[in-house]
Design an enzyme around this catalytic site. Structure first.
Site, PDB file in Angstrom:
ATOM      1  N   TRP A 116       0.915  -1.243   0.002  1.00  0.00           N
ATOM      2  CA  TRP A 116      -0.006   0.003  -0.168  1.00  0.00           C
ATOM      3  C   TRP A 116       0.787   1.276  -0.155  1.00  0.00           C
ATOM      4  CZ3 TRP A 116      -4.264  -0.382  -2.026  1.00  0.00           C
ATOM      5  CH2 TRP A 116      -5.158  -1.397  -1.872  1.00  0.00           C
ATOM      6  N   ASP A 185      -1.619   6.771   6.348  1.00  0.00           N
ATOM      7  CA  ASP A 185      -2.748   5.667   5.699  1.00  0.00           C
ATOM      8  C   ASP A 185      -3.088   4.654   6.624  1.00  0.00           C
ATOM      9  OD1 ASP A 185      -4.506   4.130   4.442  1.00  0.00           O
ATOM     10  OD2 ASP A 185      -3.092   3.661   2.561  1.00  0.00           O
ATOM     11  N   LYS A 209     -12.688  -1.431   6.475  1.00  0.00           N
ATOM     12  CA  LYS A 209     -11.756  -2.503   7.569  1.00  0.00           C
ATOM     13  C   LYS A 209     -12.343  -2.221   8.789  1.00  0.00           C
ATOM     14  CE  LYS A 209      -9.227  -2.599   3.847  1.00  0.00           C
ATOM     15  NZ  LYS A 209      -8.260  -1.729   2.852  1.00  0.00           N
TER      16      LYS A 209
END
Ligand SMILES: *Cc1c(COP(=O)(O)O)cnc(C)c1O
Length: 373
Positions: A116, A185, A209
């Site tokens: 990511w 993030d 999530k």
């Protein structure tokens, strides 16, 4: 159809909710789903579903305020920060962050700790000068580069980090001592444990999530970073405009914010992020302890960099992967397949995964390894 009008398979599915180890969209707390179901057709006697209400109505404006208030309370977010409820996922923030913040030196620092952060850095390269402060790519993202090795640029407009790498299962909480704003993030770790927001210039997170259903992206941004960027920026991507207009520059993701507000209430009822942190640490330690003590399974991540949220592991015999997944699904343990870039398996243990789910997984792992050994 059965005589009573119920399709048997639907009836069975309703009776048994499985343990869902999906990395996202992930499990939601059952009481939250039940409340959504109970008020879905007629929200608070208004004669309409919450999905059908105007975002300009007192009800929705009130819901947005309530959700913001609860999130601020859960994470002790000071009034120095704006809280935004946006769309486009974490992926759109990979562009929104550089577009809004890369505007003094035009340079930004990125730490690479997994798939990511790599994606975030690659997207930012389209908008300015990206420098990699440190990377564990060559070793396969199994550890977090030690702070002493980070080559930080004191003139960078920001430093970007990904405190939990959802795919590689790497997590860290340390940060360098710097005056450069830190952008994080936190898609797969926000609300999973206590967090000192004041160490960050900006935090962003896709909701699917740990926060609620997909469709909502949280942005928590220090107000001094909200200076109007260049006018060429699309209005929807401007943090300053979204902050001024209470995240309603256009029609916002009303249902997802409503559901996130219920998740916030559920976290409060659990005892807040401190209690979540204790539960999450306990669940993760239990699974790691099992994996480390069983020769059939292996987690490749350095012990001090292991995620509480996403636990990848491989089987001693790769050829058994398909059998493993099929039998796991039959045991009502869903979505254990690892990301295609890493292979093997991955168990995501977000807030809503009960300890009973971890116990059921361990029982299955034990049984599977004994039968195959
Ligand atoms: C899931 C995830 C993303 C991507 O989120 P989208 O909402 O699909 O854009 C980005 N970063 C991290 C750390 C993630 O876990």
């Amino acid at each position: 159809m059965q005589p009573d009008g119920e399709v048997p398979v639907v009836q069975a599915a309703r009776e048994a909710r499985a343990f869902n180890f999906c990395s996202g969209p992930a499990m939601l707390p059952e009481p939250v789903l039940q409340q959504i179901q109970s008020e879905f057709l007629n929200y608070r006697g208004l004669g309409a579903s919450v999905m059908e209400l105007s975002h300009r109505s007192d009800t929705l404006v009130g819901l947005f305020e309530e959700a913001e208030h609860r999130l601020r309370h859960l994470l002790s977010i000071s009034s120095d920060y704006a809280v935004l409820f946006l769309q486009g996922g974490a992926t759109l923030q990979f562009s929104a962050v550089p577009l809004n913040l890369m505007k003094v030196s035009g340079q930004a620092d990125y730490l690479l700790t997994g798939a990511w952060s790599e994606k975030a850095a690659n997207e930012a390269k389209r908008f300015g000068e990206v420098s990699i402060v440190a990377s564990d790519a060559e070793a396969g993202y199994r550890n977090v580069p030690a702070l002493e090795t980070w080559r930080c640029n004191p003139n960078a407009d920001y430093l970007h980090v990904t405190p939990n790498e959802t795919i590689h299962g790497v997590e860290f909480t340390f940060l360098p001592d710097t005056t450069v704003p830190v952008v994080a993030d936190m898609s797969s770790t926000i609300l999973s444990r206590p967090l000192d927001v004041s160490r960050f210039g900006l935090i962003y997170a896709g909701a699917q999530k740990n926060v609620g259903p997909v469709g909502l992206t949280l942005v928590i941004v220090r107000r001094d970073l909200l200076k109007a960027p260049e006018l060429s920026l699309p209005s929807l991507l401007r943090y300053d405009l979204q902050a001024q207009q209470a995240s309603m520059v256009n029609t916002p993701p009303t249902f997802s914010v409503y559901a996130a507000n219920l998740v916030f209430q559920w976290i409060e009822a659990q005892g807040g992020v401190e209690a979540m942190g204790r539960q999450n640490q306990g669940k993760a330690q239990k699974l790691y302890a099992f994996l480390d003590n069983n020769d059939f399974y292996h987690n490749p991540v350095a012990v001090n960099a292991r995620s509480w949220m996403n636990i990848p592991f491989v089987l001693a015999e790769e050829r058994l992967n398909q059998t493993f997944l099929r039998e796991a699904e039959a045991a009502r343990l869903l979505n254990l397949k690892g990301h295609r870039s890493v292979g093997g398996m991955r168990a995501s243990l977000y807030n809503a995964m009960p300890e009973a789910g971890v116990d059921a997984l361990i029982d299955f792992l034990q049984d599977f390894s004994q039968r195959r050994a």
